[in-house]
Design a protein around this motif. Structure first.
Motif, PDB file in Angstrom:
ATOM      1  N   GLU A 329       0.844  -1.191   0.000  1.00  0.00           N
ATOM      2  CA  GLU A 329       0.000   0.000   0.000  1.00  0.00           C
ATOM      3  C   GLU A 329       0.878   1.239   0.000  1.00  0.00           C
ATOM      4  N   ARG A 330       0.302   2.356  -0.484  1.00  0.00           N
ATOM      5  CA  ARG A 330       0.997   3.638  -0.432  1.00  0.00           C
ATOM      6  C   ARG A 330       0.030   4.709   0.059  1.00  0.00           C
ATOM      7  N   GLN A 338      -5.873  15.185   5.243  1.00  0.00           N
ATOM      8  CA  GLN A 338      -6.065  13.780   5.561  1.00  0.00           C
ATOM      9  C   GLN A 338      -5.219  12.902   4.629  1.00  0.00           C
ATOM     10  N   VAL A 339      -4.936  11.708   5.095  1.00  0.00           N
ATOM     11  CA  VAL A 339      -4.155  10.735   4.317  1.00  0.00           C
ATOM     12  C   VAL A 339      -4.957   9.457   4.186  1.00  0.00           C
ATOM     13  N   ALA A 340      -5.035   8.942   2.981  1.00  0.00           N
ATOM     14  CA  ALA A 340      -5.687   7.652   2.729  1.00  0.00           C
ATOM     15  C   ALA A 340      -4.644   6.677   2.189  1.00  0.00           C
ATOM     16  N   TRP A 341      -4.968   5.403   2.272  1.00  0.00           N
ATOM     17  CA  TRP A 341      -4.060   4.371   1.787  1.00  0.00           C
ATOM     18  C   TRP A 341      -4.704   3.651   0.614  1.00  0.00           C
ATOM     19  N   GLN A 342      -3.937   3.467  -0.445  1.00  0.00           N
ATOM     20  CA  GLN A 342      -4.457   2.781  -1.617  1.00  0.00           C
ATOM     21  C   GLN A 342      -3.525   1.641  -2.011  1.00  0.00           C
ATOM     22  N   PRO A 343      -4.053   0.598  -2.644  1.00  0.00           N
ATOM     23  CA  PRO A 343      -3.219  -0.541  -3.033  1.00  0.00           C
ATOM     24  C   PRO A 343      -2.105  -0.117  -3.994  1.00  0.00           C
ATOM     25  N   ALA A 373       5.800  12.470  -3.220  1.00  0.00           N
ATOM     26  CA  ALA A 373       6.944  11.595  -2.970  1.00  0.00           C
ATOM     27  C   ALA A 373       7.385  11.685  -1.510  1.00  0.00           C
ATOM     28  N   GLU A 374       7.396  12.897  -0.966  1.00  0.00           N
ATOM     29  CA  GLU A 374       7.774  13.064   0.439  1.00  0.00           C
ATOM     30  C   GLU A 374       6.776  12.377   1.363  1.00  0.00           C
ATOM     31  N   LEU A 375       5.500  12.466   1.028  1.00  0.00           N
ATOM     32  CA  LEU A 375       4.477  11.807   1.836  1.00  0.00           C
ATOM     33  C   LEU A 375       4.700  10.301   1.865  1.00  0.00           C
ATOM     34  N   ALA A 376       4.931   9.714   0.696  1.00  0.00           N
ATOM     35  CA  ALA A 376       5.153   8.264   0.633  1.00  0.00           C
ATOM     36  C   ALA A 376       6.413   7.868   1.387  1.00  0.00           C
ATOM     37  N   ALA A 377       7.485   8.656   1.218  1.00  0.00           N
ATOM     38  CA  ALA A 377       8.731   8.335   1.901  1.00  0.00           C
ATOM     39  C   ALA A 377       8.600   8.457   3.412  1.00  0.00           C
ATOM     40  N   GLY A 378       7.789   9.415   3.857  1.00  0.00           N
ATOM     41  CA  GLY A 378       7.665   9.646   5.287  1.00  0.00           C
ATOM     42  C   GLY A 378       6.759   8.681   6.009  1.00  0.00           C
ATOM     43  N   LEU A 379       5.732   8.175   5.323  1.00  0.00           N
ATOM     44  CA  LEU A 379       4.710   7.385   6.015  1.00  0.00           C
ATOM     45  C   LEU A 379       4.739   5.889   5.705  1.00  0.00           C
ATOM     46  N   MET A 380       5.307   5.489   4.575  1.00  0.00           N
ATOM     47  CA  MET A 380       5.251   4.070   4.218  1.00  0.00           C
ATOM     48  C   MET A 380       6.024   3.214   5.217  1.00  0.00           C
ATOM     49  N   LYS A 381       5.343   2.265   5.795  1.00  0.00           N
ATOM     50  CA  LYS A 381       5.956   1.215   6.617  1.00  0.00           C
ATOM     51  C   LYS A 381       4.969   0.046   6.599  1.00  0.00           C
ATOM     52  N   GLN A 382       4.674  -0.387   5.390  1.00  0.00           N
ATOM     53  CA  GLN A 382       3.604  -1.352   5.167  1.00  0.00           C
ATOM     54  C   GLN A 382       4.163  -2.748   4.889  1.00  0.00           C
ATOM     55  N   LYS A 383       3.425  -3.756   5.340  1.00  0.00           N
ATOM     56  CA  LYS A 383       3.769  -5.120   4.984  1.00  0.00           C
ATOM     57  C   LYS A 383       3.247  -5.404   3.572  1.00  0.00           C
ATOM     58  N   GLY A 384       3.824  -6.381   2.933  1.00  0.00           N
ATOM     59  CA  GLY A 384       3.408  -6.723   1.583  1.00  0.00           C
ATOM     60  C   GLY A 384       4.145  -7.943   1.077  1.00  0.00           C
ATOM     61  N   ARG A 385       4.121  -8.111  -0.238  1.00  0.00           N
ATOM     62  CA  ARG A 385       4.768  -9.267  -0.859  1.00  0.00           C
ATOM     63  C   ARG A 385       5.728  -8.791  -1.943  1.00  0.00           C
TER      64      ARG A 385
END
Length: 397
Positions: A329-330, A338-343, A373-385
């Motif tokens: 997710e990103r 607000q921040v939402a998460w999308q696949p 890009a800064e938002l994704a770099a700052g908040l991403m800590k998601q599990k995945g495959r």
């Protein structure tokens, strides 16, 4: 970028959010890093064809410079550079505008089969992001621009350990000479205190030491000069000291709750506590030296990295330049802050690595520059495959 260094924000998040569940022994051999698919996964690419072709072309440029017989380990299989190149060339020719996700997947699987990353000590894969920050800087020091951005010092030694033993593959040591002994290079605190001496290493001077710290974490970025022009800088070397998470430090001290830790939260706390700035930043003894870049940001292959299509993984375990697939997710910005998460699911190229990207359960996604890009770099800590696409074995007559 992280670019050829790829420290990235991931290190803060990885240490700050570590869980306590039972862990297995870490994977240290590339033969163990990829395994048969653990469960079915439908491949569907949510990116655009042009960015995928661009990323493939950068891996191809690098692969064409490698000996055709050079081996790349994909778990239990070894594939030559020539086989990787041929498969990617065929795929590149088939990636055309307007392809549906299903058609793209079909074309990929004509020449590739998949294997899955074995994951980290808990068997999972953690995804984070990195980007190109924009910071204010000057080519001359002033009262406002006073924090030096250093190029690599002449006394810094970089020693490849791979010639000494196979178990040191892709490992490097940084240090300096003390008489006839090689000793660790100066720490961040010692460098800030003047241990580099009068070597005239300053490329530029930053306005904000915190902004420069996060530029180091990302490994590459853009200097915005007082006249409005820009200069790109990238990783040139590091002092070789281990990366220590300042996020984990502030969680331990109770300054920021674990559940709210992010790059944005760290920046906010440091802005409100300027007297603590040097103490907190010096906790991370790692220090990055830069060089000016004339073209695009580059990864560890020495080739430009493509936003949303280039990833960083552990170079000791996963094949460099290879085609891979990610499912996670990103974050995306919404109205009102607000921040939402999308696949997030797409084919990517393994074109970067870094000191904090260690193990079979770590992936860092490059997002380019700008607010998203800064938002994704700052908040991403998601599990995945994480899957790697392996060129199919040549058919026997």
């Amino acid at each position: 970028m992280r670019l050829s260094h790829a420290l990235g924000w991931a290190a803060c998040l990885l240490l700050a959010t570590a869980c306590s569940r039972a862990a297995r022994a870490p994977i240290t051999r590339p033969e163990e890093a990829l395994v048969p698919l653990s469960r079915p996964l439908e491949l569907s690419d949510d990116g655009d064809a042009e960015s995928l072709r661009t990323a493939i072309s950068q891996s191809l440029t690098w692969l064409r410079a490698q000996p055709a017989g050079k081996g790349f380990v994909f778990g239990p299989r070894t594939v030559t550079a020539g086989e990787m190149r041929d498969a990617l060339e065929r795929l590149s020719a088939r990636v055309t505008p307007g392809l549906t996700p299903a058609e793209l997947t079909r074309r990929v699987l004509e020449d590739f089969e998949w294997m899955e990353a074995a994951g980290g000590e808990d068997g999972t894969v953690l995804f984070t992001g990195y980007y190109e920050p924009l910071i204010d800087a000057s080519l001359s020091p002033t009262g406002e621009y006073a924090t030096p951005i250093h190029g690599p010092p002449a006394d810094l030694l970089e020693i490849s350990l791979e010639p000494f033993a196979e178990r040191f593959k892709a490992e490097r040591l940084f240090g300096r000479l003390d008489g006839r002994r090689v000793v660790p290079y100066w720490t961040r605190s010692e460098i800030r205190g003047g241990k580099l001496g009068n070597q005239k290493l300053e490329l530029a001077w930053a306005k904000d030491p915190v902004a420069l710290f996060f530029l180091e974490v990302q490994g590459s970025g853009i200097l915005r000069l007082p006249d409005g022009t820009e200069r790109r800088v990238g990783y040139a070397a590091s002092n070789g000291r281990p990366y220590r998470s300042i996020g984990a430090l502030l969680i331990q001290e109770g300054a920021i709750p674990r559940e709210t830790m992010s790059m944005q939260a760290l920046r906010g706390w440091l802005a409100l506590n300027p007297a603590q700035c040097h103490r907190v930043l010096d906790h991370n003894e790692s220090y990055v030296f830069f060089r000016f870049l004339e073209g695009a940001a580059v990864g560890s292959l020495g080739r430009p990295v493509t936003p949303g299509r280039s990833i960083a993984t552990d170079a000791r375990l996963f094949p460099r330049g290879a085609l891979a697939y990610i499912r996670t997710e990103r974050p995306v910005a919404r109205a009102g802050g607000q921040v939402a998460w999308q696949p997030l699911s797409r084919f990517v190229l393994n074109q970067d690595t870094g000191g904090a990207i260690r193990g079979a359960g770590r992936v860092d996604v490059f997002w380019g520059r700008g607010a998203d890009a800064e938002l994704a770099a700052g908040l991403m800590k998601q599990k995945g495959r994480l899957l790697f696409l392996v060129p199919r074995a040549p058919r026997t007559p």
